[in-house]
Design a protein around this motif. Sequence first.
Motif, PDB file in Angstrom:
ATOM      1  N   ASP A 196       0.534  -0.798   0.089  1.00  0.00           N
ATOM      2  CA  ASP A 196       0.055  -0.178   0.296  1.00  0.00           C
ATOM      3  C   ASP A 196       0.569   1.452   0.162  1.00  0.00           C
ATOM      4  OD1 ASP A 196      -2.814  -1.366   0.299  1.00  0.00           O
ATOM      5  OD2 ASP A 196      -1.822  -1.971   2.814  1.00  0.00           O
ATOM      6  N   ALA A 197       0.464   2.250  -0.563  1.00  0.00           N
ATOM      7  CA  ALA A 197       1.541   3.776  -1.062  1.00  0.00           C
ATOM      8  C   ALA A 197       0.677   4.337   0.318  1.00  0.00           C
ATOM      9  CB  ALA A 197       0.458   4.039  -2.291  1.00  0.00           C
ATOM     10  N   PHE A 198       2.038   5.051   1.164  1.00  0.00           N
ATOM     11  CA  PHE A 198       1.688   5.964   1.930  1.00  0.00           C
ATOM     12  C   PHE A 198       2.254   7.545   1.539  1.00  0.00           C
ATOM     13  CE2 PHE A 198       0.804   2.408   4.354  1.00  0.00           C
ATOM     14  CZ  PHE A 198      -0.477   2.423   4.630  1.00  0.00           C
ATOM     15  N   LEU A 199       1.691   9.009   1.934  1.00  0.00           N
ATOM     16  CA  LEU A 199       2.780   9.966   1.422  1.00  0.00           C
ATOM     17  C   LEU A 199       2.673   9.631   0.255  1.00  0.00           C
ATOM     18  CD1 LEU A 199       5.738   9.139   4.340  1.00  0.00           C
ATOM     19  CD2 LEU A 199       3.387   9.958   4.493  1.00  0.00           C
ATOM     20  N   GLY A 200       1.571   9.769  -0.203  1.00  0.00           N
ATOM     21  CA  GLY A 200       1.722  10.335  -2.178  1.00  0.00           C
ATOM     22  C   GLY A 200       2.321   9.903  -2.769  1.00  0.00           C
ATOM     23  N   GLY A 201       3.026   8.264  -2.289  1.00  0.00           N
ATOM     24  CA  GLY A 201       3.617   6.928  -3.242  1.00  0.00           C
ATOM     25  C   GLY A 201       5.175   7.093  -2.867  1.00  0.00           C
ATOM     26  N   ARG A 202       5.349   8.067  -1.794  1.00  0.00           N
ATOM     27  CA  ARG A 202       6.471   8.534  -1.552  1.00  0.00           C
ATOM     28  C   ARG A 202       7.514   6.702  -0.916  1.00  0.00           C
ATOM     29  NH1 ARG A 202       8.024  13.693   1.158  1.00  0.00           N
ATOM     30  NH2 ARG A 202       9.740  12.944   1.388  1.00  0.00           N
ATOM     31  N   LEU A 203       6.319   6.328  -0.097  1.00  0.00           N
ATOM     32  CA  LEU A 203       6.486   5.386   0.593  1.00  0.00           C
ATOM     33  C   LEU A 203       5.491   3.927   0.668  1.00  0.00           C
ATOM     34  CD1 LEU A 203       7.917   3.960   3.156  1.00  0.00           C
ATOM     35  CD2 LEU A 203       5.917   5.440   4.868  1.00  0.00           C
ATOM     36  N   HIS A 204       6.043   2.248   0.228  1.00  0.00           N
ATOM     37  CA  HIS A 204       4.702   1.074   0.402  1.00  0.00           C
ATOM     38  C   HIS A 204       5.262   0.650   0.609  1.00  0.00           C
ATOM     39  CE1 HIS A 204       5.371   3.070  -3.958  1.00  0.00           C
ATOM     40  NE2 HIS A 204       4.182   2.257  -4.026  1.00  0.00           N
ATOM     41  N   ILE A 205       4.034   0.168   1.824  1.00  0.00           N
ATOM     42  CA  ILE A 205       4.168  -0.600   3.378  1.00  0.00           C
ATOM     43  C   ILE A 205       3.767  -1.858   2.886  1.00  0.00           C
ATOM     44  CG2 ILE A 205       3.196  -0.663   6.054  1.00  0.00           C
ATOM     45  CD1 ILE A 205       5.562   1.192   5.049  1.00  0.00           C
TER      46      ILE A 205
END
Length: 257
Positions: free
Chosen positions: A14-23
């Motif tokens: 899943d993308a977080f921070l507008g796609g800067r991070l994926h968890i």
Amino acid sequence: MRHEPFADDALTRDAFLGGRLHIRQPRDGYRAGIDPVLLAAAIPAKPGETALELGCGAAPALCCLGIRVPGLTLVGLELQPGYADLARRNLAENGLSGTIHTGDVTDPPAGLRAITAHHVLINPPYFEPGTRSPAPDPGREIALAGPAPLPAWIDTAARRLRPGGTCTIVLRAERLPDALAALTARLGSVEALPLLPRARTAPRLVLLRARKGGRAAFRLHAGLILHEGDSHDRDGDDYAPAVAAVLRNGEALKFSP
């Protein structure tokens, strides 16, 4: 409790921070919402400092913090071995280095007891055990209503903080009295930021911050309104601009404007 590692087909990415991070998160276990993102955004960390998360789960908060503030030493403690393994994977896949310890917040492992942190962040279980119907997934239930009492989390945080260091917590509003009592007993300069779903609604969550050795009087900040409008718009993103800047752009969240 989740002991074994998660299989890839049991996870989502899943993308977080507008796609800067994926968890990577379990499909059927504990899944992060916006709470750990807001918690990470509220940490007043600077490059070169050490940030410790107690009960880090799959490490969404640690990853958000590491992306926003490069150069931190990231450390996590997680009770469930399966989630601890997932936390290590999420750090590595997002280009972050950190150390995840597996152990109980009431009896931390020796490696964690050797750490002195500038900041401790906590997203503790939101419910007391036995106060609600348990979640069907055991790993999710541990995350929602773990056995350690709230004062034990704060006691461990206080022990691991260096003088002047901060402890920041996100928790449900009904647990605020217990949290304030524990923070006042072990730390000081306590601040509270209520998180309101919408204007003219009662807060469901509260962000708390305290400082080791702090002497300032308790401060209750004006509530942060999460969503605009009077009702949910399912076809649009109705986060308030300040909240959207945190969730989409990875900006910091200040207790005072």
